[in-house]
Design a protein around this motif. Structure first.
Motif, PDB file in Angstrom:
ATOM      1  N   GLY A 137     116.260  63.507   1.792  1.00 26.94           N
ATOM      2  CA  GLY A 137     115.040  62.759   1.511  1.00 26.94           C
ATOM      3  C   GLY A 137     115.008  61.336   2.034  1.00 26.94           C
ATOM      4  N   ASN A 138     115.829  61.020   3.033  1.00 27.04           N
ATOM      5  CA  ASN A 138     115.861  59.655   3.562  1.00 27.04           C
ATOM      6  C   ASN A 138     114.974  59.462   4.795  1.00 27.04           C
ATOM      7  OD1 ASN A 138     117.348  60.959   5.551  1.00 27.04           O
ATOM      8  ND2 ASN A 138     119.076  59.534   5.488  1.00 27.04           N
ATOM      9  N   GLY A 139     114.187  60.484   5.152  1.00 31.52           N
ATOM     10  CA  GLY A 139     113.302  60.365   6.304  1.00 31.52           C
ATOM     11  C   GLY A 139     113.937  60.772   7.623  1.00 31.52           C
ATOM     12  N   ILE A 140     115.195  61.145   7.608  1.00 32.52           N
ATOM     13  CA  ILE A 140     115.895  61.597   8.815  1.00 32.52           C
ATOM     14  C   ILE A 140     116.080  63.101   8.729  1.00 32.52           C
ATOM     15  CG2 ILE A 140     118.032  61.456  10.162  1.00 32.52           C
ATOM     16  CD1 ILE A 140     116.277  58.942  10.254  1.00 32.52           C
ATOM     17  N   LEU A 141     115.607  63.798   9.741  1.00 30.95           N
ATOM     18  CA  LEU A 141     115.778  65.250   9.794  1.00 30.95           C
ATOM     19  C   LEU A 141     117.226  65.590  10.124  1.00 30.95           C
ATOM     20  CD1 LEU A 141     112.662  66.331  11.872  1.00 30.95           C
ATOM     21  CD2 LEU A 141     112.965  66.489   9.402  1.00 30.95           C
ATOM     22  N   GLU A 142     117.780  66.539   9.407  1.00 35.52           N
ATOM     23  CA  GLU A 142     119.064  67.095   9.794  1.00 35.52           C
ATOM     24  C   GLU A 142     118.798  68.311  10.673  1.00 35.52           C
ATOM     25  OE1 GLU A 142     120.047  64.159   7.371  1.00 35.52           O
ATOM     26  OE2 GLU A 142     118.833  65.750   6.475  1.00 35.52           O
ATOM     27  N   LEU A 143     119.619  68.498  11.684  1.00 32.30           N
ATOM     28  CA  LEU A 143     119.579  69.683  12.530  1.00 32.30           C
ATOM     29  C   LEU A 143     120.547  70.681  11.915  1.00 32.30           C
ATOM     30  CD1 LEU A 143     118.907  71.293  15.126  1.00 32.30           C
ATOM     31  CD2 LEU A 143     120.798  70.058  16.229  1.00 32.30           C
ATOM     32  N   ILE A 144     120.050  71.896  11.663  1.00 31.28           N
ATOM     33  CA  ILE A 144     120.860  72.925  11.018  1.00 31.28           C
ATOM     34  C   ILE A 144     120.954  74.121  11.957  1.00 31.28           C
ATOM     35  CG2 ILE A 144     121.092  74.404   8.993  1.00 31.28           C
ATOM     36  CD1 ILE A 144     119.113  72.379   7.608  1.00 31.28           C
ATOM     37  N   LEU A 145     122.170  74.505  12.320  1.00 30.79           N
ATOM     38  CA  LEU A 145     122.413  75.716  13.098  1.00 30.79           C
ATOM     39  C   LEU A 145     122.754  76.802  12.101  1.00 30.79           C
ATOM     40  CD1 LEU A 145     124.729  74.289  15.922  1.00 30.79           C
ATOM     41  CD2 LEU A 145     122.238  74.289  15.800  1.00 30.79           C
ATOM     42  N   LEU A 146     122.089  77.971  12.212  1.00 25.99           N
ATOM     43  CA  LEU A 146     122.281  79.010  11.211  1.00 25.99           C
ATOM     44  C   LEU A 146     122.120  80.391  11.791  1.00 25.99           C
ATOM     45  CD1 LEU A 146     119.081  79.215   9.060  1.00 25.99           C
ATOM     46  CD2 LEU A 146     119.302  77.597  10.897  1.00 25.99           C
ATOM     47  N   THR A 147     122.519  81.379  10.995  1.00 27.99           N
ATOM     48  CA  THR A 147     122.340  82.773  11.378  1.00 27.99           C
ATOM     49  C   THR A 147     120.985  83.234  10.871  1.00 27.99           C
ATOM     50  OG1 THR A 147     123.292  83.645   9.354  1.00 27.99           O
ATOM     51  CG2 THR A 147     124.825  83.206  11.165  1.00 27.99           C
ATOM     52  N   GLY A 148     120.595  84.458  11.230  1.00 26.63           N
ATOM     53  CA  GLY A 148     119.335  85.016  10.758  1.00 26.63           C
ATOM     54  C   GLY A 148     119.312  85.167   9.258  1.00 26.63           C
ATOM     55  N   GLY A 149     120.483  85.204   8.641  1.00 20.45           N
ATOM     56  CA  GLY A 149     120.581  85.232   7.186  1.00 20.45           C
ATOM     57  C   GLY A 149     120.545  83.810   6.665  1.00 20.45           C
ATOM     58  N   THR A 150     121.462  83.509   5.804  1.00 23.66           N
ATOM     59  CA  THR A 150     121.491  82.167   5.223  1.00 23.66           C
ATOM     60  C   THR A 150     122.767  81.405   5.544  1.00 23.66           C
ATOM     61  OG1 THR A 150     122.424  83.059   3.183  1.00 23.66           O
ATOM     62  CG2 THR A 150     120.027  82.838   3.281  1.00 23.66           C
TER      63      THR A 150
END
Length: 189
Positions: free
Chosen positions: A88-101
């Motif tokens: 919630g600090n206004g900076i987007l995190e980039l998340i690499l993930l699988t089709g699941g979770t």
């Protein structure tokens, strides 16, 4: 077109959401190139680190290890990425993930530079969303016959990960029994 400005810290210049996404472009490009090469049966090679900063080396090695660790094309076809402001600090995190979770890596921006917060690869390691802002993670290591498994709850806090709770166990594979269960509090076991 008007963009809201967000700060990345008190001493940092303000950057828009679009500018934040642009800062992640090199990571996404490198990641998708590695995935494409692996998917097509090509051999991927360890990153060349000459002339790179320590943070660039950490990112390059994490991306290589994540893709190198994948063992089949079905897994590769389910890989993706997305953006979410996890703290919630206004900076987007980039998340690499699988089709699941299963999350493979989380990056954030510090001093207008992408940094790696957490990477997930290796047998027995996992990272999942427990709630919208909390993460659950396991780490497993084996040394001789002793297997140590750690269980974490954590969250993104600016440009670092904060680990709220850490539990663990040590299992003797030859005796097939748990030798120790423990909790780490204030970095003490």
């Amino acid at each position: 077109m008007h963009f809201e400005k967000y700060t990345t810290g008190s001493a940092q210049p303000q950057i828009t959401i679009e500018e934040q996404k642009i800062l992640y472009d090199n990571i996404i490009s490198q990641y998708t190139s590695l995935l494409a090469a692996k998917h097509q049966g090509g051999i991927i090679t360890a990153p060349i680190t000459d002339g790179k900063s320590q943070q660039e080396i950490v990112i390059d090695e994490a991306l290589y290890n994540i893709v190198n660790d994948l063992n089949n094309t079905q897994t590769i076809e389910n890989m993706g990425y997305g953006y979410k402001d996890l703290d919630g600090n206004g900076i987007l995190e980039l998340i690499l993930l699988t089709g699941g979770t299963n999350i493979k890596a989380i990056f954030t921006i510090s001093d207008n530079i992408p940094i790696l917060l957490e990477a997930n690869y290796g047998i027995g390691n996992s990272l999942f969303f427990a709630t919208k802002k909390r993460l659950f993670m396991t780490r497993r290591s084996v040394n001789d016959n002793l297997e140590e498994t750690l269980y974490y709850t954590s969250r993104v806090a600016g440009d670092k990960m904060e680990y709220d709770t850490v539990y663990g166990k040590i299992y003797d594979q030859s005796k097939k029994e748990t030798l120790e269960m423990f909790q780490i509090v204030n970095e003490k076991r």
